[in-house]
Write a protein that holds these residues in place. Structure first.
Motif, short mmCIF file in Angstrom:
data_model
loop_
_atom_site.label_atom_id
_atom_site.label_comp_id
_atom_site.label_asym_id
_atom_site.label_seq_id
_atom_site.Cartn_x
_atom_site.Cartn_y
_atom_site.Cartn_z
N SER A 1 -4.24 1.88 7.59
CA SER A 1 -4.13 1.71 9.05
C SER A 1 -4.01 3.06 9.75
O SER A 1 -4.22 3.16 10.96
N LYS A 2 -3.69 4.10 9.01
CA LYS A 2 -3.50 5.43 9.62
C LYS A 2 -4.81 6.20 9.77
O LYS A 2 -4.84 7.25 10.39
N CYS A 3 -5.89 5.68 9.18
CA CYS A 3 -7.16 6.42 9.21
C CYS A 3 -7.92 6.15 10.51
O CYS A 3 -8.12 4.99 10.89
N THR B 1 9.04 12.97 5.23
CA THR B 1 9.96 12.05 5.90
C THR B 1 9.21 10.79 6.34
O THR B 1 8.05 10.87 6.73
N GLY B 2 9.90 9.65 6.29
CA GLY B 2 9.30 8.41 6.78
C GLY B 2 9.37 7.32 5.73
O GLY B 2 9.84 7.55 4.60
N SER B 3 8.86 6.14 6.08
CA SER B 3 8.98 5.00 5.17
C SER B 3 8.13 5.18 3.92
O SER B 3 8.53 4.78 2.81
N THR B 4 6.96 5.80 4.05
CA THR B 4 6.10 6.01 2.88
C THR B 4 6.72 7.07 1.97
O THR B 4 6.79 6.91 0.74
N ALA B 5 7.19 8.14 2.59
CA ALA B 5 7.87 9.19 1.81
C ALA B 5 9.11 8.62 1.11
O ALA B 5 9.44 9.03 -0.01
N PRO C 1 0.82 -1.23 0.00
CA PRO C 1 0.00 0.00 0.00
C PRO C 1 0.85 1.27 0.00
O PRO C 1 0.47 2.27 -0.62
N LYS C 2 1.99 1.23 0.67
CA LYS C 2 2.86 2.42 0.71
C LYS C 2 3.43 2.70 -0.68
O LYS C 2 3.51 3.85 -1.13
N ARG C 3 3.85 1.62 -1.34
CA ARG C 3 4.36 1.79 -2.71
C ARG C 3 3.27 2.35 -3.62
O ARG C 3 3.51 3.23 -4.45
N ILE D 1 -1.92 13.61 12.74
CA ILE D 1 -0.81 13.55 13.70
C ILE D 1 0.41 13.16 12.90
O ILE D 1 0.37 12.22 12.11
N LYS D 2 1.48 13.92 13.09
CA LYS D 2 2.75 13.64 12.42
C LYS D 2 3.88 13.77 13.44
O LYS D 2 3.70 14.32 14.50
N GLY D 3 5.03 13.24 13.06
CA GLY D 3 6.19 13.39 13.93
C GLY D 3 6.69 12.08 14.52
O GLY D 3 7.61 12.07 15.33
N GLY D 4 6.06 10.96 14.08
CA GLY D 4 6.57 9.66 14.52
C GLY D 4 8.05 9.51 14.21
O GLY D 4 8.80 8.89 14.95
N GLY D 5 8.47 10.12 13.11
CA GLY D 5 9.89 10.08 12.73
C GLY D 5 10.67 11.27 13.29
O GLY D 5 11.88 11.40 13.04
N GLY D 6 9.99 12.15 14.01
CA GLY D 6 10.67 13.25 14.68
C GLY D 6 10.93 14.47 13.82
O GLY D 6 11.61 15.40 14.25
N ALA D 7 10.35 14.51 12.61
CA ALA D 7 10.66 15.61 11.69
C ALA D 7 9.55 16.66 11.66
O ALA D 7 9.47 17.47 10.74
N LEU D 8 8.70 16.67 12.70
CA LEU D 8 7.47 17.46 12.64
C LEU D 8 7.67 18.95 12.39
O LEU D 8 6.88 19.57 11.67
N THR D 9 8.73 19.53 12.95
CA THR D 9 8.88 20.99 12.80
C THR D 9 9.14 21.37 11.35
O THR D 9 8.45 22.24 10.78
N ARG D 10 10.11 20.71 10.74
CA ARG D 10 10.40 21.07 9.34
C ARG D 10 9.23 20.66 8.44
O ARG D 10 8.93 21.32 7.45
N GLU D 11 8.56 19.56 8.82
CA GLU D 11 7.38 19.15 8.03
C GLU D 11 6.31 20.23 8.08
O GLU D 11 5.66 20.54 7.07
N LYS D 12 6.12 20.81 9.27
CA LYS D 12 5.06 21.82 9.40
C LYS D 12 5.42 23.07 8.61
O LYS D 12 4.56 23.72 8.01
N ASP E 1 3.86 14.00 1.75
CA ASP E 1 4.39 13.46 3.01
C ASP E 1 3.42 12.44 3.58
O ASP E 1 2.23 12.43 3.24
N GLY E 2 3.94 11.61 4.49
CA GLY E 2 3.12 10.61 5.18
C GLY E 2 2.46 11.19 6.42
O GLY E 2 2.50 12.41 6.66
N ALA E 3 1.88 10.30 7.23
CA ALA E 3 1.25 10.73 8.49
C ALA E 3 1.16 9.53 9.42
O ALA E 3 1.21 8.38 8.97
N ASP E 4 1.00 9.82 10.70
CA ASP E 4 0.82 8.75 11.69
C ASP E 4 -0.65 8.48 11.96
O ASP E 4 -1.04 7.35 12.25
N GLU E 5 -1.48 9.52 11.89
CA GLU E 5 -2.94 9.37 11.96
C GLU E 5 -3.59 10.42 11.08
O GLU E 5 -3.07 11.54 10.95
#
Ligand code: 5RP
Length: 226
Positions: free
Chosen positions: A125-127, A33-37, A11-13, A98-109, A86-90
C-alpha cells in the motif's frame, strides 16, 4: 487473538522476516521506527547474540530494542553501520521515500546517512508513482513554525501543525498536504533550505538501496529503476 488485525499485519511480518537476511553477523545494525520496524525488532531479538548491538532512530525504538535484549549504542560511538532497516510512508519507483509518519524523521535521516545499505520494509500500500498523497512531514524548530508554514504554502503545500506532538528532539512537525512531488531531490533541497527547518521527511538525496515489499503473493525485492 484478533484474526483481522493479524491478517492485515501479515505483509509487515513477512518483510520484517525477509529483512533478517540483510543483518550482518558481528556488526552493529541501524533500526528504524514504526509498526513495520517493530516486527523487525521483535524478530531481531532472536539474533541478539549474533550482532554487536543496534543504533535506534527513536526513543521508542531504543526502548523496544532493550526489551528484546539488544544493546543500544550511541551513533557517535559507531564507526561502521553496514545496514539500516526501516519502514516508509510512501515509496516511488526510484526508492525515494516519504517518512516521518511516526515523527522520527530526523534521527531516521541521520542513521540512513551513515548506513552503507538502507533496506526499506513496507507493505505494498506504500508504493506510489508520485510522492505526495501522504502528507509530507517537516520537523521545525518551534519558534519558526509560522515562518516555515508560510514558505511551504509558497511551495504549493497546505501545512498542518501536528497537534499535541513533540519530536524526540523537542521540535514540532508540520504535515504538508496537497503536494505532487514530481522532483523529490529538488523539493528536498528546497525545503531543507527554509530557515527553521530541521528535517524534511523526503528521503531522495539518500534513497533506500533496496525495498522489500509485502503483498498477498509474498515479498518482492525491489531496487531503484535504472
Ligand atoms: C516513522 C516512519 C515510519 O517508518 C513510517 O511512518 C512507516 O510506519 P509504519 O511501518 O507504521 O507504517 O517514518 O517516522
Amino acid at each position: 487473538m484478533n484474526i483481522f488485525k493479524s491478517s492485515a499485519d501479515a505483509p509487515k511480518r513477512a518483510v520484517a522476516e525477509a529483512a533478517l537476511a540483510h543483518v550482518q553477523r558481528g556488526a552493529v545494525i541501524g533500526v528504524g521506527t514504526g509498526s513495520t520496524a517493530n516486527f523487525f525488532i521483535d524478530m531481531l531479538g532472536d539474533l541478539r547474540n549474533q550482532i554487536a548491538g543496534a543504533v535506534a532512530s527513536s526513543e521508542a525504538t531504543a526502548q523496544r530494542l532493550k526489551t528484546v535484549g539488544i544493546e543500544v549504542l550511541d551513533l557517535n560511538s559507531v564507526n561502521e553501520l553496514p545496514v539500516y532497516v526501516d519502514g516508509a510512508d510512501e515509496i516511488n519507483p526510484d526508492l525515494h521515500l516519504i517518512k516521518g509518519g511516526g515523527g522520527a524523521l530526523t534521527r531516521e535521516k541521520v542513521v540512513a546517512a551513515v548506513a552503507r545499505q538502507f533496506v526499506c520494509i513496507a507493505d505494498e500500500s506504500k508504493c506510489v508513482d508520485i510522492l505526495g498523497r501522504f502528507p509530507l512531514p517537516v520537523e521545525v524548530i518551534p519558534m519558526a513554525r509560522a515562518h516555515v508554514a508560510r514558505e511551504l504554502v509558497r511551495l504549493g503545500g497546505a501545512p498542518d501543525l501536528r497537534i499535541g506532538f513533540t519530536t524526540d528532539n523537542g521540535n514540532s512537525i508540520l504535515d504538508v498536504h496537497g503536494l505532487e512531488i514530481l522532483n523529490p531531490i529538488e523539493m528536498e533541497r528546497e525545503i531543507n533550505q527554509i530557515a527553521g527547518v530541521v528535517t524534511v521527511g523526503l528521503f531522495a538525496r539518500r534513497p533506500a538501496d533496496v525495498a522489500l515489499i509485502g503483498g498477498p503473493d509474498g515479498v518482492r525485492r525491489v531496487t531503484a529503476r535504472p
